[in-house]
Scaffold this motif. Sequence first.
Motif, PDB file in Angstrom:
ATOM      1  N   VAL A  28      -9.366 -67.878 -16.733  1.00 47.96           N
ATOM      2  CA  VAL A  28      -8.146 -67.075 -16.814  1.00 47.96           C
ATOM      3  C   VAL A  28      -7.370 -67.377 -18.099  1.00 47.96           C
ATOM      4  CG1 VAL A  28      -5.922 -66.588 -15.728  1.00 47.96           C
ATOM      5  CG2 VAL A  28      -7.962 -66.846 -14.312  1.00 47.96           C
ATOM      6  N   THR A  29      -7.131 -68.646 -18.366  1.00 47.25           N
ATOM      7  CA  THR A  29      -6.337 -69.014 -19.533  1.00 47.25           C
ATOM      8  C   THR A  29      -7.086 -68.743 -20.840  1.00 47.25           C
ATOM      9  OG1 THR A  29      -7.104 -71.302 -19.243  1.00 47.25           O
ATOM     10  CG2 THR A  29      -4.953 -70.728 -18.323  1.00 47.25           C
ATOM     11  N   SER A  30      -8.404 -68.941 -20.814  1.00 43.09           N
ATOM     12  CA  SER A  30      -9.191 -68.698 -22.014  1.00 43.09           C
ATOM     13  C   SER A  30      -9.261 -67.203 -22.329  1.00 43.09           C
ATOM     14  CB  SER A  30     -10.606 -69.264 -21.841  1.00 43.09           C
ATOM     15  OG  SER A  30     -11.369 -69.070 -23.008  1.00 43.09           O
ATOM     16  N   ALA A  31      -9.349 -66.379 -21.287  1.00 46.25           N
ATOM     17  CA  ALA A  31      -9.386 -64.928 -21.495  1.00 46.25           C
ATOM     18  C   ALA A  31      -8.090 -64.430 -22.114  1.00 46.25           C
ATOM     19  CB  ALA A  31      -9.653 -64.225 -20.168  1.00 46.25           C
ATOM     20  N   ALA A  32      -6.964 -64.931 -21.612  1.00 47.27           N
ATOM     21  CA  ALA A  32      -5.672 -64.538 -22.181  1.00 47.27           C
ATOM     22  C   ALA A  32      -5.586 -64.952 -23.644  1.00 47.27           C
ATOM     23  CB  ALA A  32      -4.543 -65.171 -21.371  1.00 47.27           C
ATOM     24  N   LYS A  33      -6.092 -66.133 -23.941  1.00 48.24           N
ATOM     25  CA  LYS A  33      -6.085 -66.618 -25.319  1.00 48.24           C
ATOM     26  C   LYS A  33      -6.945 -65.739 -26.223  1.00 48.24           C
ATOM     27  CE  LYS A  33      -9.080 -69.308 -26.342  1.00 48.24           C
ATOM     28  NZ  LYS A  33     -10.481 -69.104 -26.744  1.00 48.24           N
ATOM     29  N   GLU A  34      -8.105 -65.296 -25.737  1.00 46.24           N
ATOM     30  CA  GLU A  34      -8.997 -64.493 -26.566  1.00 46.24           C
ATOM     31  C   GLU A  34      -8.352 -63.172 -26.968  1.00 46.24           C
ATOM     32  OE1 GLU A  34     -12.672 -64.098 -24.509  1.00 46.24           O
ATOM     33  OE2 GLU A  34     -13.308 -66.155 -24.906  1.00 46.24           O
ATOM     34  N   VAL A  35      -7.682 -62.533 -26.021  1.00 47.03           N
ATOM     35  CA  VAL A  35      -7.036 -61.256 -26.327  1.00 47.03           C
ATOM     36  C   VAL A  35      -5.902 -61.459 -27.325  1.00 47.03           C
ATOM     37  CG1 VAL A  35      -5.708 -59.332 -25.368  1.00 47.03           C
ATOM     38  CG2 VAL A  35      -7.693 -60.215 -24.134  1.00 47.03           C
ATOM     39  N   TYR A  36      -5.086 -62.469 -27.085  1.00 43.00           N
ATOM     40  CA  TYR A  36      -3.952 -62.709 -27.985  1.00 43.00           C
ATOM     41  C   TYR A  36      -4.427 -63.199 -29.353  1.00 43.00           C
ATOM     42  CZ  TYR A  36       0.434 -64.515 -29.810  1.00 43.00           C
ATOM     43  OH  TYR A  36       1.536 -64.770 -30.602  1.00 43.00           O
ATOM     44  N   ALA A  37      -5.376 -64.140 -29.358  1.00 48.28           N
ATOM     45  CA  ALA A  37      -5.881 -64.657 -30.635  1.00 48.28           C
ATOM     46  C   ALA A  37      -6.582 -63.559 -31.431  1.00 48.28           C
ATOM     47  CB  ALA A  37      -6.832 -65.828 -30.400  1.00 48.28           C
ATOM     48  N   GLY A  38      -7.292 -62.661 -30.729  1.00 46.75           N
ATOM     49  CA  GLY A  38      -7.936 -61.553 -31.424  1.00 46.75           C
ATOM     50  C   GLY A  38      -6.925 -60.695 -32.161  1.00 46.75           C
ATOM     51  N   HIS A  39      -5.748 -60.526 -31.557  1.00 47.93           N
ATOM     52  CA  HIS A  39      -4.675 -59.772 -32.219  1.00 47.93           C
ATOM     53  C   HIS A  39      -4.125 -60.551 -33.420  1.00 47.93           C
ATOM     54  CE1 HIS A  39      -0.933 -57.643 -32.893  1.00 47.93           C
ATOM     55  NE2 HIS A  39      -0.244 -58.728 -32.589  1.00 47.93           N
ATOM     56  N   VAL A  40      -3.878 -61.837 -33.242  1.00 47.52           N
ATOM     57  CA  VAL A  40      -3.321 -62.663 -34.322  1.00 47.52           C
ATOM     58  C   VAL A  40      -4.288 -62.735 -35.502  1.00 47.52           C
ATOM     59  CG1 VAL A  40      -2.570 -64.994 -34.949  1.00 47.52           C
ATOM     60  CG2 VAL A  40      -1.910 -64.013 -32.742  1.00 47.52           C
TER      61      VAL A  40
END
Length: 325
Positions: A28-40
């Motif tokens: 769950v936490t890694s998935a949220a990070k991937e979406v946000y990091a992909g944007h950054v």
Amino acid sequence: MTDADADRYAHARPLVLAGLAATMVYNVTSAAKEVYAGHVLQTVDPFVLITACFGLVILLFQVIDRAGGGQPSVYTPRVMRALVMVNLTTAGAWLGIYLALRWLEPAVAGGLSGGVGPLAVLAWRRFAGIRTTGIRTTLAEAASGAGILAACLLLAWSAAEGQGEVIAATPVETALGLVAATAGGISATLTSVWAKKLSLAGLGPSAIMARRFWLLVGFCGAVAWATGRLAGPMPSVETVAGIGLLGVALPLYALQVGIRYGRIFHVNVIVGLCPLFTLAFQAFSAWNHWSPLTVAGVALLVAAGYLGLMRPRRSGPAFAAGDAP
């Protein structure tokens, strides 16, 4: 199953379930990070972001480990060799996924990276694992591997078709992203193997986390400084804290707990389900949109992943706390 085996399984099962739950926290936490990091990563250089975020992670776990007294007594030559290998594979894993997130849809990058994990473990077991551990691949695990391979090919097709309206990347960048995601996934699996060895040698999760990112941060920091990337856009303090603490430290600590108590193949199968969560976060993201081929690939990946959790009753427990990888 003998009475002794049944008694051992009864005592191990709570730890196994805790390990599986921790692995789901990672998802769950890694998935949220991937979406946000992909944007950054569309504006911030990957080497800069990695240096900042993982530098914070190193600092955090150094403090935690020192507060716990450290574990100097277990640092034998064998453990030091494992620490070197876990640093090498960790660097490959995170460089791979962050470069992939720059050029691929997050669910594609995460799917490929997580999907090749079980395939790599199956290959290791086929060519080396039987000789070293006696663990054989079950029919369900083999079928799961085939399904995951098909899902990875479908995700690669999605990337080649342009990933809908998700990421604007050239064909060369897309190809580099696919290679980076695949290499990162293989490296991540090797990391779990070496982390398991460190866990069996007596190092706790915080001790491992405090020592596995030295090479990654040193290499990325040197590249960022030597190539002038530090003069470009910099991530905000909030971004670094969010990705570093909630997107890296928390999920990786949870994953280390999962590795400590679960078998490597099954940990990697569950991690392979992470794109389902990534896809869900993409649905509510203002930065990403779904690609139909990606949805199909993720669905197949999830189905194949669940198949990999099946195991005949006659073979004993599916998981065992402390199993060698």
